[in-house]
Design a protein around this motif. Structure first.
Motif, PDB file in Angstrom:
ATOM      1  N   LEU A 233      -6.056   2.989  49.925  1.00  0.00           N
ATOM      2  CA  LEU A 233      -6.292   3.876  48.791  1.00  0.00           C
ATOM      3  C   LEU A 233      -7.311   4.946  49.146  1.00  0.00           C
ATOM      4  O   LEU A 233      -7.114   6.131  48.844  1.00  0.00           O
ATOM      5  CB  LEU A 233      -6.777   3.056  47.588  1.00  0.00           C
ATOM      6  CG  LEU A 233      -7.038   3.831  46.297  1.00  0.00           C
ATOM      7  CD1 LEU A 233      -5.738   4.409  45.744  1.00  0.00           C
ATOM      8  CD2 LEU A 233      -7.687   2.933  45.248  1.00  0.00           C
ATOM      9  N   ALA A 234      -8.393   4.546  49.790  1.00  0.00           N
ATOM     10  CA  ALA A 234      -9.426   5.507  50.190  1.00  0.00           C
ATOM     11  C   ALA A 234      -8.898   6.515  51.197  1.00  0.00           C
ATOM     12  O   ALA A 234      -9.377   7.651  51.267  1.00  0.00           O
ATOM     13  CB  ALA A 234     -10.622   4.759  50.772  1.00  0.00           C
ATOM     14  N   GLY A 235      -7.869   6.101  51.964  1.00  0.00           N
ATOM     15  CA  GLY A 235      -7.281   6.998  52.949  1.00  0.00           C
ATOM     16  C   GLY A 235      -6.246   7.944  52.376  1.00  0.00           C
ATOM     17  O   GLY A 235      -5.645   8.728  53.124  1.00  0.00           O
ATOM     18  N   GLY A 236      -6.019   7.889  51.052  1.00  0.00           N
ATOM     19  CA  GLY A 236      -5.117   8.834  50.406  1.00  0.00           C
ATOM     20  C   GLY A 236      -3.739   8.301  50.067  1.00  0.00           C
ATOM     21  O   GLY A 236      -2.855   9.070  49.697  1.00  0.00           O
ATOM     22  N   ALA A 237      -3.538   7.004  50.178  1.00  0.00           N
ATOM     23  CA  ALA A 237      -2.221   6.433  49.864  1.00  0.00           C
ATOM     24  C   ALA A 237      -1.915   6.571  48.377  1.00  0.00           C
ATOM     25  O   ALA A 237      -2.824   6.676  47.545  1.00  0.00           O
ATOM     26  CB  ALA A 237      -2.187   4.957  50.260  1.00  0.00           C
ATOM     27  N   ASP A 238      -0.616   6.571  48.060  1.00  0.00           N
ATOM     28  CA  ASP A 238      -0.183   6.511  46.664  1.00  0.00           C
ATOM     29  C   ASP A 238      -0.782   5.250  46.047  1.00  0.00           C
ATOM     30  O   ASP A 238      -0.592   4.153  46.578  1.00  0.00           O
ATOM     31  CB  ASP A 238       1.342   6.440  46.624  1.00  0.00           C
ATOM     32  CG  ASP A 238       1.913   6.333  45.221  1.00  0.00           C
ATOM     33  OD1 ASP A 238       1.142   6.028  44.268  1.00  0.00           O
ATOM     34  OD2 ASP A 238       3.125   6.532  45.062  1.00  0.00           O
ATOM     35  N   PRO A 239      -1.522   5.353  44.932  1.00  0.00           N
ATOM     36  CA  PRO A 239      -2.218   4.189  44.368  1.00  0.00           C
ATOM     37  C   PRO A 239      -1.324   2.987  44.106  1.00  0.00           C
ATOM     38  O   PRO A 239      -1.781   1.844  44.201  1.00  0.00           O
ATOM     39  CB  PRO A 239      -2.806   4.735  43.061  1.00  0.00           C
ATOM     40  CG  PRO A 239      -2.964   6.197  43.307  1.00  0.00           C
ATOM     41  CD  PRO A 239      -1.805   6.583  44.172  1.00  0.00           C
ATOM     42  N   ASP A 240      -0.059   3.209  43.786  1.00  0.00           N
ATOM     43  CA  ASP A 240       0.821   2.090  43.471  1.00  0.00           C
ATOM     44  C   ASP A 240       1.372   1.387  44.711  1.00  0.00           C
ATOM     45  O   ASP A 240       1.894   0.278  44.605  1.00  0.00           O
ATOM     46  CB  ASP A 240       1.996   2.563  42.608  1.00  0.00           C
ATOM     47  CG  ASP A 240       1.566   2.904  41.193  1.00  0.00           C
ATOM     48  OD1 ASP A 240       0.508   2.407  40.769  1.00  0.00           O
ATOM     49  OD2 ASP A 240       2.274   3.681  40.525  1.00  0.00           O
ATOM     50  N   ALA A 241       1.259   2.004  45.885  1.00  0.00           N
ATOM     51  CA  ALA A 241       1.821   1.395  47.096  1.00  0.00           C
ATOM     52  C   ALA A 241       1.013   0.175  47.537  1.00  0.00           C
ATOM     53  O   ALA A 241       1.575  -0.922  47.655  1.00  0.00           O
ATOM     54  CB  ALA A 241       1.925   2.433  48.209  1.00  0.00           C
ATOM     55  N   PRO A 242      -0.299   0.306  47.780  1.00  0.00           N
ATOM     56  CA  PRO A 242      -1.056  -0.885  48.189  1.00  0.00           C
ATOM     57  C   PRO A 242      -1.431  -1.790  47.019  1.00  0.00           C
ATOM     58  O   PRO A 242      -1.929  -2.899  47.224  1.00  0.00           O
ATOM     59  CB  PRO A 242      -2.307  -0.292  48.843  1.00  0.00           C
ATOM     60  CG  PRO A 242      -2.499   1.016  48.176  1.00  0.00           C
ATOM     61  CD  PRO A 242      -1.118   1.525  47.848  1.00  0.00           C
ATOM     62  N   PHE A 243      -1.196  -1.315  45.794  1.00  0.00           N
ATOM     63  CA  PHE A 243      -1.546  -2.096  44.608  1.00  0.00           C
ATOM     64  C   PHE A 243      -0.337  -2.235  43.691  1.00  0.00           C
ATOM     65  O   PHE A 243      -0.294  -1.685  42.589  1.00  0.00           O
ATOM     66  CB  PHE A 243      -2.707  -1.429  43.851  1.00  0.00           C
ATOM     67  CG  PHE A 243      -3.986  -1.382  44.632  1.00  0.00           C
ATOM     68  CD1 PHE A 243      -4.864  -2.462  44.620  1.00  0.00           C
ATOM     69  CD2 PHE A 243      -4.305  -0.273  45.396  1.00  0.00           C
ATOM     70  CE1 PHE A 243      -6.046  -2.438  45.342  1.00  0.00           C
ATOM     71  CE2 PHE A 243      -5.486  -0.239  46.128  1.00  0.00           C
ATOM     72  CZ  PHE A 243      -6.352  -1.319  46.109  1.00  0.00           C
ATOM     73  N   PRO A 244       0.678  -2.988  44.119  1.00  0.00           N
ATOM     74  CA  PRO A 244       1.892  -3.117  43.311  1.00  0.00           C
ATOM     75  C   PRO A 244       1.647  -3.961  42.066  1.00  0.00           C
ATOM     76  O   PRO A 244       0.778  -4.832  42.038  1.00  0.00           O
ATOM     77  CB  PRO A 244       2.867  -3.824  44.268  1.00  0.00           C
ATOM     78  CG  PRO A 244       1.972  -4.604  45.184  1.00  0.00           C
ATOM     79  CD  PRO A 244       0.756  -3.755  45.379  1.00  0.00           C
ATOM     80  N   VAL A 245       2.436  -3.707  41.055  1.00  0.00           N
ATOM     81  CA  VAL A 245       2.355  -4.492  39.826  1.00  0.00           C
ATOM     82  C   VAL A 245       3.089  -5.812  40.029  1.00  0.00           C
ATOM     83  O   VAL A 245       4.085  -5.879  40.758  1.00  0.00           O
ATOM     84  CB  VAL A 245       2.958  -3.704  38.640  1.00  0.00           C
ATOM     85  CG1 VAL A 245       4.437  -3.438  38.834  1.00  0.00           C
ATOM     86  CG2 VAL A 245       2.709  -4.431  37.329  1.00  0.00           C
ATOM     87  N   LYS A 246       2.591  -6.888  39.432  1.00  0.00           N
ATOM     88  CA  LYS A 246       3.265  -8.186  39.430  1.00  0.00           C
ATOM     89  C   LYS A 246       3.541  -8.559  37.984  1.00  0.00           C
ATOM     90  O   LYS A 246       2.753  -9.260  37.350  1.00  0.00           O
ATOM     91  CB  LYS A 246       2.396  -9.256  40.087  1.00  0.00           C
ATOM     92  CG  LYS A 246       2.309  -9.175  41.598  1.00  0.00           C
ATOM     93  CD  LYS A 246       1.565 -10.383  42.146  1.00  0.00           C
ATOM     94  CE  LYS A 246       1.473 -10.333  43.662  1.00  0.00           C
ATOM     95  NZ  LYS A 246       0.720 -11.502  44.197  1.00  0.00           N
ATOM     96  N   PRO A 247       4.640  -8.085  37.432  1.00  0.00           N
ATOM     97  CA  PRO A 247       4.914  -8.337  36.011  1.00  0.00           C
ATOM     98  C   PRO A 247       5.229  -9.797  35.735  1.00  0.00           C
ATOM     99  O   PRO A 247       5.747 -10.515  36.583  1.00  0.00           O
ATOM    100  CB  PRO A 247       6.114  -7.429  35.722  1.00  0.00           C
ATOM    101  CG  PRO A 247       6.772  -7.222  37.039  1.00  0.00           C
ATOM    102  CD  PRO A 247       5.682  -7.257  38.070  1.00  0.00           C
ATOM    103  N   GLY A 248       4.895 -10.223  34.524  1.00  0.00           N
ATOM    104  CA  GLY A 248       5.167 -11.590  34.101  1.00  0.00           C
ATOM    105  C   GLY A 248       4.617 -11.823  32.717  1.00  0.00           C
ATOM    106  O   GLY A 248       4.166 -10.886  32.042  1.00  0.00           O
ATOM    107  N   ALA A 249       4.612 -13.076  32.283  1.00  0.00           N
ATOM    108  CA  ALA A 249       4.126 -13.403  30.941  1.00  0.00           C
ATOM    109  C   ALA A 249       2.680 -12.993  30.748  1.00  0.00           C
ATOM    110  O   ALA A 249       2.265 -12.634  29.637  1.00  0.00           O
ATOM    111  CB  ALA A 249       4.283 -14.906  30.691  1.00  0.00           C
ATOM    112  N   HIS A 250       1.903 -12.999  31.833  1.00  0.00           N
ATOM    113  CA  HIS A 250       0.486 -12.633  31.743  1.00  0.00           C
ATOM    114  C   HIS A 250       0.288 -11.177  31.315  1.00  0.00           C
ATOM    115  O   HIS A 250      -0.810 -10.801  30.910  1.00  0.00           O
ATOM    116  CB  HIS A 250      -0.212 -12.875  33.088  1.00  0.00           C
ATOM    117  CG  HIS A 250       0.456 -12.159  34.235  1.00  0.00           C
ATOM    118  ND1 HIS A 250       1.466 -12.720  34.964  1.00  0.00           N
ATOM    119  CD2 HIS A 250       0.260 -10.930  34.766  1.00  0.00           C
ATOM    120  CE1 HIS A 250       1.865 -11.868  35.898  1.00  0.00           C
ATOM    121  NE2 HIS A 250       1.148 -10.766  35.799  1.00  0.00           N
TER     122      HIS A 250
END
Length: 279
Positions: A233-250
């Motif tokens: 992220l600090a290196g300029g990556a798309d924020p969603d690439a290294p931090f994917p969503v994990k959808p679920g009941a939570h």
């Protein structure tokens, strides 16, 4: 500073500083981790949940209770401290809040009545921090007891599910607290316990050096993952690439639900009192 050189604190600079809460958030959903700890400004969080309010009140009341001298303790004093610490954030209405205040007073009254009258913990709400392997693990322990010369990590729980020994055994937080408490207080610590106040039960586990090592390795793996993602992220990556969503009941009770389209699709909206026990 050259690789391997010690910082002023005597700790290698490449160690990753983590808390159990950070590791749990990352493991549960990397996107939530990014929003909670990295995004600036931090996205607006949702409102209070009644079950979290209830847990915080019980923790605060027990902290205040054990800070009293033994002569001033007792079941009724403990129940009174619940009343003094009470908050109603997240409850449906004053009637529901009053019902759960009475329940919490009963839990705490019964809990302290079952304890030895002169029991004085080694520490309450103690911050522990220690390097171990590739991380610096730290966090706030609800209570640390001493029994037969060894420390015992105690964690209070107020959820609706009764706990088992396996829950204590597999708890990353308890394992890291045991390791850090042992180092900070210079005494052996292998026993960890979950004290479930609604049922009055204790789920405990006696760790071995090997089982604590396995938990530490698990923490190191998670810490490495979140550290690498932060670097991307600090290196300029798309924020969603290294931090994917994990959808679920939570996703229903995520603090950042309002900012996550996938989370809204994955689980329904719930009222803030939905996670309270029903009996």
């Amino acid at each position: 500073m050259q690789q391997g050189q010690l910082s002023l604190e005597g700790i290698p600079s490449e160690l990753v500083r983590v808390t159990p809460a950070r590791l749990s958030t990352w493991a549960g959903c990397p996107r939530r981790y990014r929003m909670a700890y990295l995004d600036r400004p931090t996205p607006r969080r949702g409102g209070a949940w009644a079950n979290a309010t209830l847990g915080a009140v019980v923790h605060n009341a027990l902290k205040a209770y054990f800070e009293l001298v033994p002569a001033r303790r007792g079941p009724e004093r403990a129940a009174e401290l619940v009343r003094r610490c009470w908050k109603s954030d997240g409850f449906a209405d004053p009637e529901q809040a009053a019902e759960y205040r009475e329940r919490a007073q009963g839990w705490v009254r019964d809990y302290v009545a079952a304890l030895p009258a002169e029991q004085t913990p080694v520490a309450v709400e103690r911050w522990v921090s220690a390097p171990m392997g590739e991380i610096i693990a730290e966090g706030r322990v609800d209570r640390i007891d001493e029994r037969e010369g060894e420390l015992v990590v105690v964690d209070y729980k107020t959820g609706r599910r009764e706990l088992r020994a396996e829950d204590a055994r597999d708890s990353l937080a308890l394992g890291l607290y045991a390791l850090a408490a042992g180092k900070n207080l210079h005494r052996p610590c292998s026993r960890v316990e979950l004290h479930h106040l609604p049922s009055g039960t204790v789920a405990g586990w006696d760790h071995t050096t090997e089982s604590l090592g396995e938990l530490r390795e698990r923490a190191e793996k998670l810490a490495g993952e979140l550290s690498s993602a932060a670097a991307e992220l600090a290196g300029g990556a798309d924020p969603d690439a290294p931090f994917p969503v994990k959808p679920g009941a939570h996703c229903s009770w995520c603090d950042f639900r309002a900012h996550c389209t996938e989370g809204k699709r994955a689980a329904p909206d719930l009222p803030p009192w939905a996670l309270l026990g029903d009996g």
